[in-house]
Each structure stands twice: as C-alpha cells, then as structure tokens.
Enzyme design. Structure first.
Site, PDB file in Angstrom:
ATOM      1  N   SER A  56       0.849  -1.191   0.000  1.00  0.00           N
ATOM      2  CA  SER A  56       0.000   0.000   0.000  1.00  0.00           C
ATOM      3  C   SER A  56       0.883   1.238   0.000  1.00  0.00           C
ATOM      4  O   SER A  56       1.625   1.500   0.951  1.00  0.00           O
ATOM      5  CB  SER A  56      -0.911   0.020   1.227  1.00  0.00           C
ATOM      6  OG  SER A  56      -1.448   1.318   1.348  1.00  0.00           O
ATOM      7  N   HIS A 107      -1.344  -1.278  -4.121  1.00  0.00           N
ATOM      8  CA  HIS A 107      -2.611  -0.953  -3.451  1.00  0.00           C
ATOM      9  C   HIS A 107      -2.661   0.553  -3.198  1.00  0.00           C
ATOM     10  O   HIS A 107      -1.738   1.127  -2.594  1.00  0.00           O
ATOM     11  CB  HIS A 107      -2.671  -1.733  -2.135  1.00  0.00           C
ATOM     12  CG  HIS A 107      -3.934  -1.577  -1.360  1.00  0.00           C
ATOM     13  ND1 HIS A 107      -5.073  -2.312  -1.617  1.00  0.00           N
ATOM     14  CD2 HIS A 107      -4.252  -0.768  -0.323  1.00  0.00           C
ATOM     15  CE1 HIS A 107      -6.025  -1.977  -0.768  1.00  0.00           C
ATOM     16  NE2 HIS A 107      -5.553  -1.024   0.038  1.00  0.00           N
ATOM     17  N   MET A 156      -8.723   8.160   0.460  1.00  0.00           N
ATOM     18  CA  MET A 156      -9.474   8.527   1.674  1.00  0.00           C
ATOM     19  C   MET A 156     -10.024   9.937   1.525  1.00  0.00           C
ATOM     20  O   MET A 156      -9.338  10.820   0.998  1.00  0.00           O
ATOM     21  CB  MET A 156      -8.542   8.484   2.892  1.00  0.00           C
ATOM     22  CG  MET A 156      -7.834   7.154   3.072  1.00  0.00           C
ATOM     23  SD  MET A 156      -6.931   7.109   4.628  1.00  0.00           S
ATOM     24  CE  MET A 156      -6.010   5.567   4.438  1.00  0.00           C
ATOM     25  N   MET A 170     -12.012   4.515   0.117  1.00  0.00           N
ATOM     26  CA  MET A 170     -12.585   4.802   1.445  1.00  0.00           C
ATOM     27  C   MET A 170     -13.227   6.176   1.377  1.00  0.00           C
ATOM     28  O   MET A 170     -12.783   7.137   2.014  1.00  0.00           O
ATOM     29  CB  MET A 170     -11.470   4.740   2.509  1.00  0.00           C
ATOM     30  CG  MET A 170     -11.004   3.316   2.775  1.00  0.00           C
ATOM     31  SD  MET A 170      -9.409   3.269   3.597  1.00  0.00           S
ATOM     32  CE  MET A 170      -8.325   3.382   2.182  1.00  0.00           C
TER      33      MET A 170
HETATM   34  C1  DX5 Z   1      -6.263   1.236   6.094  1.00  0.00           C
HETATM   35  C2  DX5 Z   1      -5.725   1.207   4.677  1.00  0.00           C
HETATM   36  C3  DX5 Z   1      -4.580   0.285   4.582  1.00  0.00           C
HETATM   37  C4  DX5 Z   1      -3.467   0.647   5.498  1.00  0.00           C
HETATM   38  C5  DX5 Z   1      -2.506  -0.440   5.670  1.00  0.00           C
HETATM   39  O1  DX5 Z   1      -6.595   2.486   6.447  1.00  0.00           O
HETATM   40  O2  DX5 Z   1      -6.736   0.767   3.834  1.00  0.00           O
HETATM   41  O3  DX5 Z   1      -4.227  -0.059   3.261  1.00  0.00           O
HETATM   42  O4  DX5 Z   1      -2.934   1.884   5.261  1.00  0.00           O
HETATM   43  O5  DX5 Z   1      -1.496  -0.045   6.545  1.00  0.00           O
HETATM   44  P1  DX5 Z   1      -0.695  -1.067   7.435  1.00  0.00           P
HETATM   45  O6  DX5 Z   1      -0.263  -2.215   6.572  1.00  0.00           O
HETATM   46  O7  DX5 Z   1       0.438  -0.251   7.974  1.00  0.00           O
HETATM   47  O8  DX5 Z   1      -1.643  -1.517   8.511  1.00  0.00           O
HETATM   48 ZN    ZN Z   2      -6.333  -0.245   1.838  1.00  0.00          ZN
END
Ligand code: DX5
Ligand code: ZN
Length: 228
Positions: free
Chosen positions: A15, A40, A44, A75
């Site tokens: 991500s 990914h 947001m 999101m």
């Molecule tokens: C959640 C996001 C994730 C997140 C993953 O808010 O959708 O993709 O940033 O971060 P890690 O792997 O650090 O939990």
């Molecule tokens: Zn995510």
C-alpha cells in the site's frame, strides 16, 4: 473480468500510503523489483474515514510509473460519483465499502461495466451478512483487519473469523474472487489470514517502514507464505 489473469496463488500488494512521496518513483520501482504483484492505492476522503489522501489525478500518475495492476481501495462516501474517473485514471480493481453503498449491487455492476475488477470491502464492525447478497458479483472481497484510515495500526485478530466465513461462502458458490486482507499485515499476522483462507495481502508499514528496506519487507512477507 477475472483477476486470475496472472495465474498467481498469492498476491502481495504494497500500500503506497506509507511510501516516501519525495521518492515515489524509486519506491514503486523497488516494489516491482522485489516482486510485488499489485500496487494498493488507498483513497481517503476525510468523511468516511478520518484521513485524506489522493484522488484520480495521482492514480493516473501511478499508472504512468508502473505496469503493476492498480488495486484502488475507495474509502470515500458516494464512491459511485468517482468510479469513472478512477477507471479512466488506470485503476485495475475498484473496491468500495459496503458501508458507503446503499445500492451496492448496482455499484458493483457499474465497476464491471467500466472494465475494472469489482471489489467489495467491509469494516471490522460490519458483519459478513452485509455483503453476502453480492458475493457472486465480486471479483475481489477485501476484509479490513483494522479500522480504515491510518497505516501502522494493530492487527485485529478477530477479523480472521470473517475471512473464514467468506472463504466458505465463496467456495460454496464456486467463486474464484480474490480474498484480500488489509491492515496490520506483517510476516507474523499474514499466516493467520492465509490459514483463514485469504490469498491477497495488503501491507503498508511492513513494506515501506521495514527497517531493512522495501525489498526485504516484501521478501519477509513472501517468506511467511510457505510454498508460495
Ligand atoms: C487502512 C488502509 C490500509 C493501510 C494499511 O486504512 O486501507 O491499506 O494503510 O497499513 P498497514 O499495513 O500499515 O496496517
Ligand atoms: Zn487499503
């Protein structure tokens, strides 16, 4: 559209939210070289989740920087308003939250009609029954293993039972949808979710903040998948 195009058993999807934005191209190249399968992209909106990241403009920039499939996790509220823009920007997969979609069935069909793989996801507090009626339409089901909004949060172990339930349901309908997990995925937690039935793993901190660097982070995740 099927996502089994790459004939892979397991997917590692870094991500980009935790990358160094001053060295984005280098970080993306490091992911590719280390064998990442998808990139990914966490979108947001500051409403559905308490954080803001980026929109279609940056997705189009990522598209120019990599040949990796762009796994776009929306999101955002009213995602249907932006699906076309994200598809045009180069998204391969568009995943929407059931909590944001009163017309989830229609939204998944809209994603497919745009030529993208259709993903559906649910927060830790949302029951599996909320997505059950649309499982047959999904190319990808994403189980959130943290409350979305920030990287670096602690893995919620109780979400593994949701992965188990969804795996059973997907098998019952002979679906080959990817079962992806996102949040707190590390070399320690990944096997828990793999054993529960997940086959695609998103990770931000355990890749981009890995003390020995991105390549070692991806390698450590891959090594935690025995036989993969
Ligand atoms: C959640 C996001 C994730 C997140 C993953 O808010 O959708 O993709 O940033 O971060 P890690 O792997 O650090 O939990
Ligand atoms: Zn995510």
């Amino acid at each position: 559209m099927t996502l089994k195009i790459m004939n892979k058993k397991y997917i590692i999807a870094p991500s980009i939210v935790s990358a160094d934005y001053l060295r984005l191209a280098e970080d993306i190249r490091a992911c590719e070289t280390a064998g990442a399968d998808w990139l990914h992209l966490d979108v947001m909106d500051g409403h559905f989740v308490p954080n803001l990241t980026f929109g279609p403009f940056l997705v189009e920039t990522f598209k120019r920087a990599t040949n990796l499939p762009l796994d776009v996790h929306l999101m955002i509220e009213q995602p249907e308003r932006y699906l076309e823009a994200f598809a045009k920007a180069g998204a391969s997969h568009l995943t929407v939250h059931v909590e944001t979609c009163p017309h989830l069935h229609r939204t998944l069909q809209q994603i497919k009609s745009l030529g993208c793989a259709a993903g559906v996801t649910l927060n830790p507090g949302t029951p599996v029954s909320a997505i059950e009626p649309v499982l047959h339409l999904a190319d990808l089901v994403l189980v959130m293993s943290v409350n979305p909004g920030f990287s670096g949060q602690v893995f919620l172990a109780e979400t593994a039972s949701k992965v188990e339930q969804i795996r059973k349901k997907l098998d019952q309908i002979n679906s080959s949808a990817w079962l992806e997990v996102d949040g707190g995925i590390t070399p320690e937690t990944l096997p828990v979710m793999k054993n529960a039935g997940a086959n695609a793993f998103v990770s931000a901190s355990a890749v981009f903040k890995y003390p020995q660097g991105i390549a070692s982070g991806i390698k450590a995740l891959r090594m935690s998948l025995p036989g993969a």
